[in-house]
Design an enzyme around this catalytic site. Structure first.
Site, PDB file in Angstrom:
ATOM      1  N   ASP B  33       0.807  -1.217   0.000  1.00 20.99           N
ATOM      2  CA  ASP B  33       0.000   0.000   0.000  1.00 20.99           C
ATOM      3  C   ASP B  33       0.846   1.276   0.000  1.00 20.99           C
ATOM      4  O   ASP B  33       0.342   2.348  -0.246  1.00 20.99           O
ATOM      5  CB  ASP B  33      -0.903   0.002   1.234  1.00 20.99           C
ATOM      6  N   HIS B  34       2.114   1.141   0.288  1.00 20.64           N
ATOM      7  CA  HIS B  34       2.942   2.351   0.435  1.00 20.64           C
ATOM      8  C   HIS B  34       4.124   2.269  -0.495  1.00 20.64           C
ATOM      9  O   HIS B  34       5.221   1.878  -0.078  1.00 20.64           O
ATOM     10  CB  HIS B  34       3.413   2.505   1.898  1.00 20.64           C
ATOM     11  N   PHE B  35       4.063   2.511  -1.779  1.00 18.39           N
ATOM     12  CA  PHE B  35       2.853   2.833  -2.499  1.00 18.39           C
ATOM     13  C   PHE B  35       2.668   1.753  -3.550  1.00 18.39           C
ATOM     14  O   PHE B  35       3.678   1.175  -3.984  1.00 18.39           O
ATOM     15  CB  PHE B  35       2.994   4.204  -3.163  1.00 18.39           C
TER      16      PHE B  35
END
Lengths: 445, 503
Positions: B33-35
């Site tokens: 999710d990051h990123f």
């Protein structure tokens, strides 16, 4: 006193965070200028010299007639001492001065030390050479010369089993620090520094280490010495550092004067209490001054004279200045070693010049050895006390016997000044080329 | 992912600084999710990793600092001046460096930065509050965390190393003058310096020097030549010396006084003493003359101190030198002691401390070259490291012989050792009792009694040298040396084999 019931050990490895700061919280001194701070300050302000004609013994056959001695009666400090201590004091003036100066500030010392664990407080003292009392051994020698006895045996005597660790003619060097340690339960260490004229300055330097490294919270430091006895005078006289008295007996010591020809035999004893920042935080006591820097080097030149180039002296001074972190024009006062001997004074000024450069012309320089004499191993603690007094009283003592300065360009002051004294450099150099310097900063409270 | 953001602690100096490592790997869930598609380590996690490392340092430093056995639990309270200079990507190894700025009873401040491949990625200043375990109440996670902290901490200490040494001992026992009134002779061990040595001092100086000082100069000059120490290195070399009871001027005094009194017709005795006193007698009264002589012949010009109080001065010099080396990481110094074993010391020794059956007084010298283990340019080849020094908190009475002893305590409180060496001016009975005492307590031990005679401040140095020999010969890891002075003050030193890593 339950001095031995302390089953702790104390280890170097348990060092804790260094705060990098060491403070002096109290001090006191017995000096030819007076007993205690008030007496010394009065004599300094009134230009009252400690110099006088030697009356303690006959100087008929030796050419040294004057000295700066503690003339006040010290017997008031000697009450309630045990026979063993009294015996040791009788033969050893140094020990008498130690005991008296301890008694002088006993109350304050006890208050400062009482709440600290014995493993977190120690003592480092600078002590002078042990010279047997001439009066004590002269008679023995008459016997020896008649072939009656072995000199060593007679001089030592059979020790009384009760006074286990005290000799008659010579005392072990550590009785001074052990005496104080026993009274105040200073358990971490009891050390004795033996470096002649720099002894007590080096004792101060050696006590900063344990405080800075967090090994100890409090270190009692100090020194004691007396050279006012026939055999010491003879020894120093033969070395050429004491002027032979002719005509005018007084004003024999003239530091920084062109006509200087020797120092003045002296005696003194004193203590200062060095503590960590941690200690100040816990107790809330206001310090008098912070020891911000020190320098300590060797000449490695000659045993009998300082290195004329002054290289190592310069290095010691610049170490002290550099570790203080101040710029060279920030100093308010330089308390010089200024013994009044031919070699020391000029080399010292040269060393100062090469460190301070042009700024030196604006910094007052003086030596107080013409007033209180050279107390050899106690010179450091005596002069430290004077510097602290100056800080507290906003006062700079002039070199009293100075008439014609070696270097007229410098601010070698002759008369006293009343001015702020915040940042001070203090020098002490020893015979044989040991150089020590301290940078001190007044703590505003 | 777990929230353990320090993989290992590389080094720690309690109260000062800590270094650690954290490796970031692509299999970490967080990069999903990051990123998405462009994995970057979140900056807050970098701050947290510094905070976790500082937490370990605070925890380790706290108990020692305040002498408080309570567990503490540092909590991040303020993030100051966090600056991110670059990003950390998966596959990067973060070297985390952190140091303590201040520490008080309830709070602490520290500073840290992260390096990747020699580039500084971020730096930050962090404040912590430091509650104690009892303030937080029972919390099972504290136990868990403690396990974690202790498992990853590997302590590398900033050590003082012996890199070279020299030593000389009295080679033969000589009988000297009749000392006792009853006619019994004292046996002394005396040094006989080699007059042919290229380092033998100038003739004018040797008249003033005691044999042990001459021997020290010869030994040290040889050592320094062997190590090839340059003029420049000598200028900043420290010198720590212990001289024991410096009373041998008795000899000179007696000689000049005897001369002065030899003619019974002299009335003016003090004048005669003045006349017959040699000009340089004061050198014997000046207690620092041995230091000056050694400095002169070695051209050593650095930090210096001369200690003198019985055999405990040997320990004082050694401990001071170790402290000097630890504080000034680039420095080197010489530390050592000499003992003259003269008539006066012997007499004092026999009369005051022990009766006739004790160790005899003996001469000797021993010097070490000490250097910091983190020093890049060691002068000598490291032989052994000091890991522990301690002394008993025992204040001797100057009036009474002390009976109480805490010798076992001091050894027990130190680190684990494989072997113990005992030295000190015991009597043979005392020696036996001490050896039994330590053997009963489970220590493998030996005594230096009877090997060389009492060398005052040199005792502890001889003990360390014997320890080094044992470490090399017997494949031991650690040796403790316990030295007891005439006042029953005990000094204790532990040395460790260089390649031994204590976990």
């Amino acid at each position: 006193l339950t001095h031995t019931n302390v089953p702790h050990t104390y280890a170097l490895n348990d060092w804790i965070m260094s705060t990098g700061k060491a403070y002096i919280v109290d001090y006191d001194v017995i000096s030819p200028l007076g007993i205690g701070k008030v007496g010394v300050m009065d004599s300094l302000k009134n230009n009252q010299p400690g110099e006088g004609i030697i009356t303690q013994f006959s100087t008929e056959n030796i050419p040294f007639k004057s000295s700066a001695s503690v003339r006040e009666d010290l017997s008031a400090f000697q009450n309630d001492q045990t026979t063993g201590i009294c015996e040791a004091m009788k033969h050893d003036r140094k020990f008498e001065l130690t005991v008296s100066s301890f008694k002088l500030m006993e109350h304050k010392l006890r208050l400062l030390c009482e709440k600290i664990d014995p493993s977190r407080k120690g003592i480092v003292m600078g002590v002078g050479a042990d010279v047997p009392s001439y009066a004590l051994i002269a008679d023995e020698f008459v016997d020896i010369q008649n072939g009656k006895n072995n000199p060593f045996n007679r001089i030592l005597g059979k020790p009384d089993r009760f006074h286990e660790n005290i000799a008659r003619a010579w005392n072990p060097y550590d009785i001074h620090s052990l005496y104080v340690a026993e009274q105040l339960e200073l358990g971490a260490f009891q050390r004795t520094v033996l470096t002649a004229c720099t002894s007590s300055t080096q004792a101060v330097i050696a006590s900063i280490g344990p405080v800075l490294s967090g090994q100890c919270d409090l270190v009692v430091t100090g020194g004691t010495d007396s050279v006012i006895n026939p055999l010491s005078l003879i020894s120093f006289g033969k070395l050429g550092v004491l002027p032979e008295s002719e005509g005018n007996l007084l004003k024999s010591c003239r530091p920084f004067d062109v006509s200087r020809n020797g120092t003045l035999a002296g005696e003194a004893a004193g203590f200062a209490v060095i503590v960590s920042e941690n200690y100040l935080e816990k107790t809330g006591i206001n310090p008098i001054c912070q020891i911000v820097g020190h320098g300590n080097t060797l000449d490695a030149y000659k045993i009998t004279a300082p290195d004329p180039s002054g290289q190592s002296m310069m290095k010691a001074i610049s170490q002290a200045v550099a570790s203080s972190g101040w710029s060279i024009d920030e100093f308010d006062y330089i308390h010089a070693h200024g013994t009044g001997t031919f070699q020391n004074d000029s080399v010292e000024l040269e060393a100062l010049k090469s460190v301070f450069d042009e700024s030196l012309k604006n910094i007052p320089i003086s030596s107080t050895k013409d007033r209180h004499g050279h107390a050899i191993a106690a010179a450091g603690i005596q002069e430290l006390s004077i510097v602290l007094l100056c800080m507290q009283n906003r006062f700079i003592p002039g070199t009293m016997n100075l008439e014609e300065p070696i270097d007229p360009d410098l601010k070698l002051i002759k008369s006293n000044l009343n001015t702020n004294v915040d940042k001070v450099l203090m020098n002490n150099f020893a015979f044989g080329g040991i150089n020590a310097a301290l940078a001190l900063k007044k703590c505003w409270t | 992912m777990r929230f353990l953001l320090v993989d290992k602690v590389v080094s720690i100096e309690t109260g000062k600084s800590i270094q650690g490592v954290k490796c970031w790997s692509l299999d970490n869930e967080i990069f999903r999710d990051h990123f998405p598609g462009a994995p970057v380590v979140p900056g807050v996690l970098l701050v947290e990793s510094v905070a976790q490392l500082l937490g370990i340092l605070i925890e380790k430093s706290f108990n020692k600092r305040f002498n408080d056995p309570d567990k503490v639990f540092p909590l991040l309270s303020i993030i100051q001046k966090a600056k991110f200079r670059s990003i950390v990507r998966p596959g990067d190894q973060c070297e985390i460096h952190a140091e303590l700025k201040s520490m008080k009873e309830m709070k602490a401040t520290g500073r840290g930065y992260i390096m990747v491949d020699g580039r500084k990625i971020m730096d930050v200043t962090l404040n912590f509050i430091v509650p104690k375990e009892k303030d937080i109440g029972y919390n099972p996670f504290i136990k868990k965390r403690e396990e974690y902290v202790y498992n990853i901490t590997k302590v590398i200490r900033n050590n003082a190393l012996i890199t070279a040494s020299c030593k000389s001992e009295a080679k033969r026992k000589i009988e000297t003058k009749v000392l006792e009134e009853d006619g019994s002779a004292a046996i002394l061990g005396a040094l006989e310096p080699d007059k042919e040595s290229e380092f033998y001092p100038e003739r004018s100086d040797t008249k003033l020097m005691r044999n042990d000082i001459i021997e020290s100069i010869i030994g040290l000059s040889g050592l320094m030549k062997e190590l090839g120490i340059s003029e420049k290195q000598r200028e900043s070399l420290g010198l720590f010396i212990a001289n024991g009871v410096f009373l041998e001027n008795a000899d000179t005094f007696v000689t000049s006084l005897t001369k002065a009194f030899s003619n019974p017709s002299i009335e003016n005795r003090l004048g005669a003493v003045y006349k017959y006193t040699p000009p340089l007698l004061a050198l014997e009264t000046l207690t620092n003359s041995s230091m000056s002589f050694i400095a002169k012949y070695l051209s050593v010009k650095g930090y210096n101190i001369t200690y003198g109080n019985t055999s405990a001065s040997g320990f004082a010099a050694l401990e001071d030198a170790i402290r000097y080396i630890k504080n000034e990481k680039s420095a080197a110094c010489i530390v050592g002691a000499s003992n003259c074993g003269g008539i006066y010391s012997n007499l004092m020794f026999r009369k005051f401390y022990i009766s006739t059956e004790g160790w005899h007084e003996s001469a000797g010298t021993a010097f070490f070259m000490l250097e910091n283990s983190q020093n890049q340019t060691l002068i000598g080849k490291p032989k052994v490291k000091f890991i522990h020094t301690s002394n008993s908190v025992h204040i001797p009475s100057i009036l009474h012989k002390s009976k109480q002893r805490f010798h076992l305590d001091i050894v027990k409180k130190g680190p684990e050792i494989d072997h113990l060496i005992l030295s000190g001016p015991f009597t043979s009975g005392e020696n036996g009792r001490l050896v039994d005492h330590f053997s009963d307590a489970g220590y493998s031990c030996q005594s230096r009694f009877g090997k060389t005679g009492n060398q005052g401040p040199v005792n502890i140095f001889s003990g360390v040298l014997e320890g080094i020999e044992l470490l090399q010969r017997k494949s031991l890891n650690r040796v403790g040396i316990l030295d007891i002075d005439p006042y029953q003050r005990a000094s204790y030193i532990c040395i460790e084999r260089l390649d031994y890593e204590y976990r």
